[in-house]
Design a protein around this motif. Structure first.
Motif, PDB file in Angstrom:
ATOM      1  N   GLU A 277      31.414  -5.333 127.475  1.00 40.04           N
ATOM      2  CA  GLU A 277      30.824  -5.671 128.780  1.00 40.04           C
ATOM      3  C   GLU A 277      30.576  -7.171 128.887  1.00 40.04           C
ATOM      4  O   GLU A 277      30.874  -7.797 129.915  1.00 40.04           O
ATOM      5  CB  GLU A 277      29.513  -4.893 128.979  1.00 40.04           C
ATOM      6  CG  GLU A 277      29.711  -3.403 129.202  1.00 40.04           C
ATOM      7  CD  GLU A 277      28.423  -2.620 129.030  1.00 40.04           C
ATOM      8  OE1 GLU A 277      27.333  -3.238 129.158  1.00 40.04           O
ATOM      9  OE2 GLU A 277      28.483  -1.401 128.759  1.00 40.04           O
ATOM     10  N   ASP A 278      30.033  -7.764 127.820  1.00 35.53           N
ATOM     11  CA  ASP A 278      29.744  -9.192 127.840  1.00 35.53           C
ATOM     12  C   ASP A 278      31.028 -10.015 127.934  1.00 35.53           C
ATOM     13  O   ASP A 278      31.094 -11.000 128.685  1.00 35.53           O
ATOM     14  CB  ASP A 278      28.963  -9.569 126.577  1.00 35.53           C
ATOM     15  CG  ASP A 278      28.540 -11.024 126.564  1.00 35.53           C
ATOM     16  OD1 ASP A 278      27.787 -11.423 127.484  1.00 35.53           O
ATOM     17  OD2 ASP A 278      28.959 -11.764 125.658  1.00 35.53           O
ATOM     18  N   ALA A 279      32.065  -9.604 127.201  1.00 36.46           N
ATOM     19  CA  ALA A 279      33.335 -10.340 127.220  1.00 36.46           C
ATOM     20  C   ALA A 279      34.018 -10.237 128.588  1.00 36.46           C
ATOM     21  O   ALA A 279      34.636 -11.201 129.050  1.00 36.46           O
ATOM     22  CB  ALA A 279      34.266  -9.807 126.124  1.00 36.46           C
ATOM     23  N   PHE A 280      33.891  -9.099 129.240  1.00 38.47           N
ATOM     24  CA  PHE A 280      34.488  -8.958 130.578  1.00 38.47           C
ATOM     25  C   PHE A 280      33.692  -9.768 131.594  1.00 38.47           C
ATOM     26  O   PHE A 280      34.255 -10.408 132.492  1.00 38.47           O
ATOM     27  CB  PHE A 280      34.530  -7.488 130.980  1.00 38.47           C
ATOM     28  CG  PHE A 280      35.287  -7.235 132.261  1.00 38.47           C
ATOM     29  CD1 PHE A 280      36.643  -7.458 132.345  1.00 38.47           C
ATOM     30  CD2 PHE A 280      34.630  -6.772 133.396  1.00 38.47           C
ATOM     31  CE1 PHE A 280      37.343  -7.233 133.535  1.00 38.47           C
ATOM     32  CE2 PHE A 280      35.309  -6.548 134.574  1.00 38.47           C
ATOM     33  CZ  PHE A 280      36.673  -6.774 134.644  1.00 38.47           C
ATOM     34  N   ARG A 281      32.369  -9.778 131.439  1.00 42.68           N
ATOM     35  CA  ARG A 281      31.529 -10.560 132.338  1.00 42.68           C
ATOM     36  C   ARG A 281      31.869 -12.046 132.268  1.00 42.68           C
ATOM     37  O   ARG A 281      31.804 -12.759 133.259  1.00 42.68           O
ATOM     38  CB  ARG A 281      30.063 -10.347 131.968  1.00 42.68           C
ATOM     39  CG  ARG A 281      29.171 -10.019 133.128  1.00 42.68           C
ATOM     40  CD  ARG A 281      27.761  -9.698 132.706  1.00 42.68           C
ATOM     41  NE  ARG A 281      27.421  -8.325 133.044  1.00 42.68           N
ATOM     42  CZ  ARG A 281      27.183  -7.376 132.178  1.00 42.68           C
ATOM     43  NH1 ARG A 281      27.231  -7.633 130.897  1.00 42.68           N
ATOM     44  NH2 ARG A 281      26.900  -6.155 132.578  1.00 42.68           N
ATOM     45  N   LYS A 282      32.255 -12.493 131.088  1.00 42.74           N
ATOM     46  CA  LYS A 282      32.604 -13.902 130.884  1.00 42.74           C
ATOM     47  C   LYS A 282      34.080 -14.175 131.143  1.00 42.74           C
ATOM     48  O   LYS A 282      34.549 -15.292 130.911  1.00 42.74           O
ATOM     49  CB  LYS A 282      32.240 -14.313 129.451  1.00 42.74           C
ATOM     50  CG  LYS A 282      30.741 -14.297 129.174  1.00 42.74           C
ATOM     51  CD  LYS A 282      30.449 -14.603 127.706  1.00 42.74           C
ATOM     52  CE  LYS A 282      28.947 -14.614 127.444  1.00 42.74           C
ATOM     53  NZ  LYS A 282      28.650 -14.794 125.995  1.00 42.74           N
ATOM     54  N   SER A 283      34.815 -13.137 131.591  1.00 40.36           N
ATOM     55  CA  SER A 283      36.254 -13.240 131.881  1.00 40.36           C
ATOM     56  C   SER A 283      37.072 -13.610 130.651  1.00 40.36           C
ATOM     57  O   SER A 283      38.170 -14.160 130.771  1.00 40.36           O
ATOM     58  CB  SER A 283      36.513 -14.244 133.015  1.00 40.36           C
ATOM     59  OG  SER A 283      35.889 -13.821 134.203  1.00 40.36           O
ATOM     60  N   VAL A 284      36.556 -13.310 129.461  1.00 36.82           N
ATOM     61  CA  VAL A 284      37.350 -13.445 128.235  1.00 36.82           C
ATOM     62  C   VAL A 284      38.346 -12.295 128.188  1.00 36.82           C
ATOM     63  O   VAL A 284      39.546 -12.497 127.980  1.00 36.82           O
ATOM     64  CB  VAL A 284      36.445 -13.448 126.994  1.00 36.82           C
ATOM     65  CG1 VAL A 284      37.279 -13.488 125.712  1.00 36.82           C
ATOM     66  CG2 VAL A 284      35.486 -14.628 127.042  1.00 36.82           C
ATOM     67  N   ILE A 285      37.851 -11.084 128.388  1.00 37.05           N
ATOM     68  CA  ILE A 285      38.720  -9.927 128.630  1.00 37.05           C
ATOM     69  C   ILE A 285      39.019  -9.885 130.118  1.00 37.05           C
ATOM     70  O   ILE A 285      38.105  -9.971 130.947  1.00 37.05           O
ATOM     71  CB  ILE A 285      38.038  -8.629 128.162  1.00 37.05           C
ATOM     72  CG1 ILE A 285      37.973  -8.609 126.638  1.00 37.05           C
ATOM     73  CG2 ILE A 285      38.772  -7.397 128.684  1.00 37.05           C
ATOM     74  CD1 ILE A 285      37.116  -7.509 126.069  1.00 37.05           C
ATOM     75  N   VAL A 286      40.297  -9.762 130.459  1.00 42.38           N
ATOM     76  CA  VAL A 286      40.711  -9.883 131.856  1.00 42.38           C
ATOM     77  C   VAL A 286      41.006  -8.533 132.491  1.00 42.38           C
ATOM     78  O   VAL A 286      40.844  -8.357 133.699  1.00 42.38           O
ATOM     79  CB  VAL A 286      41.949 -10.806 131.971  1.00 42.38           C
ATOM     80  CG1 VAL A 286      42.337 -11.029 133.417  1.00 42.38           C
ATOM     81  CG2 VAL A 286      41.665 -12.143 131.315  1.00 42.38           C
TER      82      VAL A 286
END
Length: 438
Positions: free
Chosen positions: A351-360
């Motif tokens: 969730e955190d990585a998607f929020r930061k747009s690291v995971i696209v």
């Protein structure tokens, strides 16, 4: 008869400068409140009335909840209230609870309001864990288990002065609705007991409920009211701060059920390339197995996600933190999945990585459909069919609206796009239900 507080006309925008300086940091992201927030502000911040709000996704309902919390805090200061108090926030999914807890702990603990997360993932086992907490973030199921023997801790239950129900439309659902109904009915009983004891009306239990989809809002308002129904607002989609483009794509296929769902996996990449504009994409699937299969197919697509040196490094950091072996490999391609079968830690990292747009590209079940604030520009619903208790059935209109509502959030985007993939025979039906083509 429930009291409708306002129509869908525009309102004069209000300013956070109305908020006392001590609490103004809570609304620091706003130069002005938006149309929806401005419309309800007087009733939420300057009255004690119970309120039900049906407003479009992305319209800032969190700030409305914060205004209600602030109302209670200011009232206690004005009247020198020194007894114990508690605020309960109930939301249907753990991801939403975790998001609210993280946000509110930063905002409210500096002003003396201790926050506590009480979900199936936390270690809160009984009332004793709640003694020092003032703002409790929980799910209907957890609050139900904590309060079934509420008479053993009646004084603590009577300390609840504000009960916030997020995604209140859940009460209409067959599986989880009865639990929410039982929890709210229990709190209504406590409100009645407090009133018969002569509790000061200024500090009686107040209900605030909201959702994007409340088809029977008058009934909900009557239910949450006491001597008279709660005030309710039914706010038009036209006031959604970020406009949403909606597309239904129908597929002619002799395949049904699982086979149709599996075939759609191979259509996803083209839709992502066409509509995502290289921005974050959220894909909803009906089951954990469907989620993992779709993720694998997407990961096999070359150049679906742009992987520069900076993103590769960030993805390596995320991958090293993840426990699930299959997920580790996917993450390195900028793609991930999310469902209840993952550990709490892995879900939080994703969730955190998607929020930061690291995971696209994030593929998930509809556990992320309600309330969670993600930077998704594009939302795809992969098939409108799901299995409930072993039977195939189409998603309800409410469920679809919740899912597409994750696209185009105000903090992240100026527009959003939603694509619904379904059988060709369903396209006209969705258009008839005003779900469609914008």
């Amino acid at each position: 008869m429930a009291s409708k507080c306002s129509d869908s006309s525009t309102a004069n925008l209000r300013s956070p400068s109305e908020i006392p300086l001590k609490y103004r940091h809570i609304f620091s992201q706003y130069e002005t409140f938006n149309q929806v927030q401005s419309k309800v502000l007087d009733k939420v911040l300057y009255s004690n009335d119970p309120i039900v709000i049906s407003a479009p996704t992305g319209s800032g309902k969190t700030a409305i909840f914060e205004l209600a919390i602030l109302r209670l805090l200011l009232k206690m200061e004005d009247l020198d209230y020194t007894d114990d108090f508690k605020i309960i926030y109930v939301a249907p999914v753990k991801a939403l609870c975790m998001e609210k807890f993280t946000d509110w702990r930063e905002k409210f603990e500096p002003v003396g309001v201790k926050c506590l997360e009480a979900t199936g993932d936390s270690e809160v086992g009984d009332f004793s864990c709640l003694v020092s907490a003032k703002l409790v973030v929980t799910t209907p199921e957890k609050w139900d288990s904590l309060t079934r023997k509420w008479r053993d801790a009646e004084s603590m239950m009577e300390a609840v002065k504000l009960f916030i129900i997020d995604e209140v439309h859940l009460v209409n659902e067959d599986v989880r609705g009865p639990t929410l109904e039982a929890v709210v009915s229990r709190m209504k009983t406590i409100r009645h007991i407090m009133k018969t004891k002569g509790e000061d009306e200024d500090f009686g239990l107040r209900f605030i409920a909201a959702s994007a989809t409340i088809p029977n809002i008058e009934d909900v308002a009557a239910w949450l009211g006491e001597d008279q129904p709660a005030c309710f607002y039914r706010i038009s989609e036209s006031l959604r701060p970020v406009k949403l483009q909606k597309h239904v794509i129908g597929f002619n296929s002799s395949a049904q059920g699982f086979r149709f769902d599996m075939n759609l996996n191979y259509k996803l990449a083209a839709i992502v390339r066409r509509y995502s504009n290289d921005k974050p994409t959220l894909i909803f699937c009906s089951s954990r197995k469907s989620v993992e299969m779709a993720s694998k197919v997407l990961a096999d697509e070359s150049s679906l996600v742009s992987l520069g040196d900076s993103r590769k490094f960030e993805l390596q950091q995320v991958s090293r933190s993840i426990q699930d072996s299959k997920l580790k490999q996917l993450v390195m391609k900028g793609i991930a999945y999310h469902h209840a079968g993952l550990s709490y830690q892995d879900r939080a990292i994703i969730e955190d990585a998607f929020r930061k747009s690291v995971i696209v590209v994030l593929v998930c079940t509809n556990t992320l459909a309600m309330g969670v604030n993600f930077p998704a520009h594009l939302v795809i619903i992969k098939s409108t069919e799901s299995y409930v208790c072993g039977k195939s059935q189409e998603y309800t209109e409410s469920a679809i609206l919740q899912m597409i509502g994750r696209a185009g959030r105000p903090q992240y985007d100026l527009t959003g796009v939603a694509v619904i993939m379904t059988q060709q025979k369903n396209v006209r039906l969705m258009d008839r239900n005003k779900m469609m083509l914008a």
